[in-house]
Structure formats: structure tokens, C-alpha cells
Design a protein around this motif. Structure first.
Motif, PDB file in Angstrom:
ATOM      1  N   THR A  49       0.821  -1.212   0.000  1.00 17.45           N
ATOM      2  CA  THR A  49       0.000   0.000   0.000  1.00 17.45           C
ATOM      3  C   THR A  49       0.851   1.257   0.000  1.00 17.45           C
ATOM      4  OG1 THR A  49      -1.708  -1.175   1.220  1.00 17.45           O
ATOM      5  CG2 THR A  49      -1.838   1.200   1.238  1.00 17.45           C
ATOM      6  N   ALA A  50       1.941   1.228   0.746  1.00 17.31           N
ATOM      7  CA  ALA A  50       2.755   2.435   0.916  1.00 17.31           C
ATOM      8  C   ALA A  50       3.377   2.924  -0.392  1.00 17.31           C
ATOM      9  CB  ALA A  50       3.853   2.177   1.943  1.00 17.31           C
ATOM     10  N   GLN A  51       3.679   2.012  -1.294  1.00 10.59           N
ATOM     11  CA  GLN A  51       4.298   2.449  -2.559  1.00 10.59           C
ATOM     12  C   GLN A  51       3.386   3.390  -3.331  1.00 10.59           C
ATOM     13  OE1 GLN A  51       4.891  -0.628  -5.479  1.00 10.59           O
ATOM     14  NE2 GLN A  51       3.141  -1.780  -4.744  1.00 10.59           N
ATOM     15  N   HIS A  52       2.093   3.174  -3.267  1.00  9.32           N
ATOM     16  CA  HIS A  52       1.157   4.036  -3.995  1.00  9.32           C
ATOM     17  C   HIS A  52       1.017   5.393  -3.324  1.00  9.32           C
ATOM     18  CE1 HIS A  52       0.150   0.569  -6.377  1.00  9.32           C
ATOM     19  NE2 HIS A  52      -0.158  -0.106  -5.284  1.00  9.32           N
ATOM     20  N   VAL A  53       1.135   5.416  -2.000  1.00 10.33           N
ATOM     21  CA  VAL A  53       0.976   6.668  -1.257  1.00 10.33           C
ATOM     22  C   VAL A  53       2.259   7.502  -1.296  1.00 10.33           C
ATOM     23  CG1 VAL A  53       0.446   7.633   1.000  1.00 10.33           C
ATOM     24  CG2 VAL A  53      -0.702   5.563   0.253  1.00 10.33           C
ATOM     25  N   LEU A  54       3.411   6.837  -1.208  1.00  6.22           N
ATOM     26  CA  LEU A  54       4.684   7.565  -1.155  1.00  6.22           C
ATOM     27  C   LEU A  54       5.203   7.971  -2.525  1.00  6.22           C
ATOM     28  CD1 LEU A  54       6.485   5.435   1.569  1.00  6.22           C
ATOM     29  CD2 LEU A  54       5.462   7.691   1.835  1.00  6.22           C
ATOM     30  N   LEU A  55       5.031   7.122  -3.511  1.00  7.60           N
ATOM     31  CA  LEU A  55       5.545   7.393  -4.856  1.00  7.60           C
ATOM     32  C   LEU A  55       4.391   7.825  -5.758  1.00  7.60           C
ATOM     33  CD1 LEU A  55       7.814   4.214  -5.082  1.00  7.60           C
ATOM     34  CD2 LEU A  55       8.451   6.501  -4.309  1.00  7.60           C
ATOM     35  N   THR A  56       3.929   9.051  -5.578  1.00  9.88           N
ATOM     36  CA  THR A  56       2.720   9.509  -6.270  1.00  9.88           C
ATOM     37  C   THR A  56       2.982  10.129  -7.636  1.00  9.88           C
ATOM     38  OG1 THR A  56       2.855  11.634  -5.145  1.00  9.88           O
ATOM     39  CG2 THR A  56       1.514   9.924  -4.103  1.00  9.88           C
ATOM     40  N   LYS A 110      -4.576   3.122  -7.779  1.00  9.07           N
ATOM     41  CA  LYS A 110      -3.575   2.135  -8.174  1.00  9.07           C
ATOM     42  C   LYS A 110      -3.566   2.079  -9.696  1.00  9.07           C
ATOM     43  CE  LYS A 110      -3.911  -0.770  -4.093  1.00  9.07           C
ATOM     44  NZ  LYS A 110      -4.229  -2.113  -3.565  1.00  9.07           N
ATOM     45  N   PRO A 111      -2.375   1.990 -10.301  1.00  2.00           N
ATOM     46  CA  PRO A 111      -2.293   2.010 -11.769  1.00  2.00           C
ATOM     47  C   PRO A 111      -3.092   0.870 -12.403  1.00  2.00           C
ATOM     48  CG  PRO A 111      -0.126   2.260 -10.786  1.00  2.00           C
ATOM     49  CD  PRO A 111      -1.074   1.929  -9.672  1.00  2.00           C
ATOM     50  N   GLY A 112      -3.855   1.238 -13.425  1.00  2.00           N
ATOM     51  CA  GLY A 112      -4.584   0.244 -14.203  1.00  2.00           C
ATOM     52  C   GLY A 112      -5.800  -0.346 -13.517  1.00  2.00           C
ATOM     53  N   SER A 113      -6.309   0.310 -12.478  1.00  2.00           N
ATOM     54  CA  SER A 113      -7.478  -0.243 -11.792  1.00  2.00           C
ATOM     55  C   SER A 113      -8.331   0.890 -11.232  1.00  2.00           C
ATOM     56  CB  SER A 113      -7.056  -1.184 -10.670  1.00  2.00           C
ATOM     57  OG  SER A 113      -6.510  -0.447  -9.607  1.00  2.00           O
ATOM     58  N   ASP A 114      -9.457   0.515 -10.668  1.00  2.00           N
ATOM     59  CA  ASP A 114     -10.323   1.472  -9.994  1.00  2.00           C
ATOM     60  C   ASP A 114     -10.184   1.364  -8.478  1.00  2.00           C
ATOM     61  OD1 ASP A 114     -11.350   2.589 -12.307  1.00  2.00           O
ATOM     62  OD2 ASP A 114     -13.002   1.163 -12.449  1.00  2.00           O
ATOM     63  N   ASP A 115      -9.079   0.785  -8.013  1.00  2.00           N
ATOM     64  CA  ASP A 115      -8.817   0.666  -6.575  1.00  2.00           C
ATOM     65  C   ASP A 115      -8.111   1.923  -6.101  1.00  2.00           C
ATOM     66  OD1 ASP A 115      -9.920  -1.850  -6.498  1.00  2.00           O
ATOM     67  OD2 ASP A 115      -8.009  -2.866  -6.777  1.00  2.00           O
ATOM     68  N   ALA A 116      -8.591   2.466  -4.996  1.00  2.00           N
ATOM     69  CA  ALA A 116      -8.026   3.689  -4.449  1.00  2.00           C
ATOM     70  C   ALA A 116      -7.375   3.398  -3.098  1.00  2.00           C
ATOM     71  CB  ALA A 116      -9.118   4.743  -4.282  1.00  2.00           C
ATOM     72  N   VAL A 117      -6.351   4.207  -2.777  1.00  2.00           N
ATOM     73  CA  VAL A 117      -5.646   4.130  -1.504  1.00  2.00           C
ATOM     74  C   VAL A 117      -5.636   5.533  -0.922  1.00  2.00           C
ATOM     75  CG1 VAL A 117      -3.449   3.600  -0.396  1.00  2.00           C
ATOM     76  CG2 VAL A 117      -4.186   2.259  -2.354  1.00  2.00           C
ATOM     77  N   ARG A 118      -5.935   5.650   0.368  1.00  2.00           N
ATOM     78  CA  ARG A 118      -5.911   6.974   0.999  1.00  2.00           C
ATOM     79  C   ARG A 118      -4.532   7.592   0.893  1.00  2.00           C
ATOM     80  NH1 ARG A 118      -8.900   7.718   6.585  1.00  2.00           N
ATOM     81  NH2 ARG A 118      -8.155   9.815   6.156  1.00  2.00           N
ATOM     82  N   PRO A 121      -1.135  12.444   5.057  1.00  2.00           N
ATOM     83  CA  PRO A 121      -0.544  11.894   6.287  1.00  2.00           C
ATOM     84  C   PRO A 121      -1.288  10.667   6.814  1.00  2.00           C
ATOM     85  CG  PRO A 121      -0.763  14.275   6.453  1.00  2.00           C
ATOM     86  CD  PRO A 121      -1.448  13.862   5.186  1.00  2.00           C
ATOM     87  N   ALA A 122      -2.607  10.682   6.733  1.00  2.00           N
ATOM     88  CA  ALA A 122      -3.389   9.540   7.217  1.00  2.00           C
ATOM     89  C   ALA A 122      -3.104   8.295   6.391  1.00  2.00           C
ATOM     90  CB  ALA A 122      -4.875   9.868   7.176  1.00  2.00           C
ATOM     91  N   GLY A 123      -3.003   8.449   5.099  1.00  2.00           N
ATOM     92  CA  GLY A 123      -2.721   7.311   4.234  1.00  2.00           C
ATOM     93  C   GLY A 123      -1.323   6.754   4.438  1.00  2.00           C
ATOM     94  N   VAL A 124      -0.355   7.651   4.621  1.00  2.00           N
ATOM     95  CA  VAL A 124       1.028   7.208   4.843  1.00  2.00           C
ATOM     96  C   VAL A 124       1.128   6.425   6.147  1.00  2.00           C
ATOM     97  CG1 VAL A 124       3.375   7.992   5.310  1.00  2.00           C
ATOM     98  CG2 VAL A 124       2.069   9.040   3.466  1.00  2.00           C
ATOM     99  N   LEU A 125       0.580   6.977   7.218  1.00  3.78           N
ATOM    100  CA  LEU A 125       0.657   6.290   8.512  1.00  3.78           C
ATOM    101  C   LEU A 125      -0.123   4.982   8.499  1.00  3.78           C
ATOM    102  CD1 LEU A 125       0.415   9.332  10.917  1.00  3.78           C
ATOM    103  CD2 LEU A 125       2.390   7.849  10.547  1.00  3.78           C
TER     104      LEU A 125
END
Length: 170
Positions: A49-56, A110-118, A121-125
Motif C-alpha cells: 500500500t505504501a508504494q502508492h501513497v509515497l511514490l505519487t 492504483k495504476p490500471g485499476s479502480d482501486d483507491a488508496v488513501r 498523512p493519514a494514508g502514509v501512517l
């Protein structure tokens, strides 16, 4: 005067010292390996999960207004914020205690999908919560198996700080 120690007794004493050194090294190597495996597992679990939040950079960023929750996920319409991102009628966000229907959250898709990640700061933690648990678990191994109490307290403190911060922010 003390008589000289017989040669066989001296050899036995050296053998005991050598065997205890080997056992000590084996304990340290085994417990060190267990602690490292626990920490690697925590990073591995968090990185999904963190890769999507940190590497935006280059990822679609926006907001989602949660309209429906059920079956372990929440969904709602997506409004883009970043350039090149397109609006969507429905994106899926993982249902957790931190997501409630009727609220709006900043997300990264997330690339290539309809999945979202917060995001934010809340998403990173929240993404690094598994690492916080791994730090707590590894601190027990470090204190008990490696007998490094100070290092264990530092690890436990870092894990508790991460989990507490995630709880407060999310």
C-alpha cells in the motif's frame, strides 16, 4: 599451595568454554535471523500500500466521496485533482475503521485499476501500520533472544509511536 591442574581437566574446561561460545553464537544468530525476518515481513506487508501513497509521481490523485460501504470495501465517485486524471463514477476504497459513508477522502488510484488508496498523512501512517506491529513483535525477540534490552525498547517505542500516530490521524 595448589597442585597443578591435570591435563585432562584443563582440556575439559576449554571444551566447555568452546561449546558455550558456540551455543551463544547459535542463539544470537537464530534470534537475529528471526528478528530480521519479522521486520522484513512488516516492510513487505506495508509496501503493498505504501508504494502508492509515497511514490505519487505519475499516479492519478483525487478525492472520493464515499457513498456506499459493504462487503469489505467502500465505493463512491472519484473527482480528479492531478493533471491527466479522469473522473470516474465509481472507485473502490478498502473498508476500515477509518472510512465512513458520506465523507470525502483524498486518494491515489492504483495504476490500471479502480482501486483507491488513501493519501496524505493519514494514508502514509495507515500504510505503515504492519511495520509498527512488526517492530513491536521483533522487540520481544530482541529483548528475550538477543538480550539487547535498550535496542528492544527503542524498537518497541518506534512501533508504538507509529501505531499511535496512525490511530490519532486516521
Amino acid at each position: 599451595m595448589i597442585p597443578a591442574m591435570p591435563a585432562s581437566a584443563a582440556a575439559a574446561a576449554r571444551s566447555r568454554q568452546a561449546s558455550s561460545a558456540v551455543l551463544r553464537f547459535g542463539r544470537v544468530a537464530a534470534m537475529g535471523g528471526v528478528a530480521v525476518v519479522i521486520l522484513i515481513a512488516g516492510v513487505w506487508a506495508s509496501w503493498g500500500t505504501a508504494q502508492h501513497v509515497l511514490l505519487t509521481k505519475g499516479r492519478e490523485q483525487g478525492t472520493v466521496e464515499v457513498t456506499r460501504c459493504g462487503g469489505g470495501s467502500c465505493s463512491g465517485p472519484y473527482a480528479p485533482v492531478s493533471a491527466g486524471s479522469q473522473a470516474r463514477d465509481r472507485v473502490v476504497l478498502e473498508d476500515s475503521v477509518a472510512v465512513a459513508a458520506g465523507r470525502t477522502y483524498s486518494v491515489v488510484l492504483k495504476p490500471g485499476s479502480d482501486d483507491a488508496v488513501r493519501s496524505g498523512p493519514a494514508g502514509v501512517l495507515y500504510a505503515w501500520v504492519p511495520l509498527g506491529g512488526a517492530l513491536l513483535l521483533a522487540s520481544v525477540v530482541v529483548a528475550g533472544g538477543l538480550r539487547r534490552v535498550r535496542a528492544a525498547w527503542v524498537m518497541a517505542g518506534a512501533g508504538m509511536a507509529l501505531l499511535t500516530a496512525a490511530f490519532l490521524v486516521v
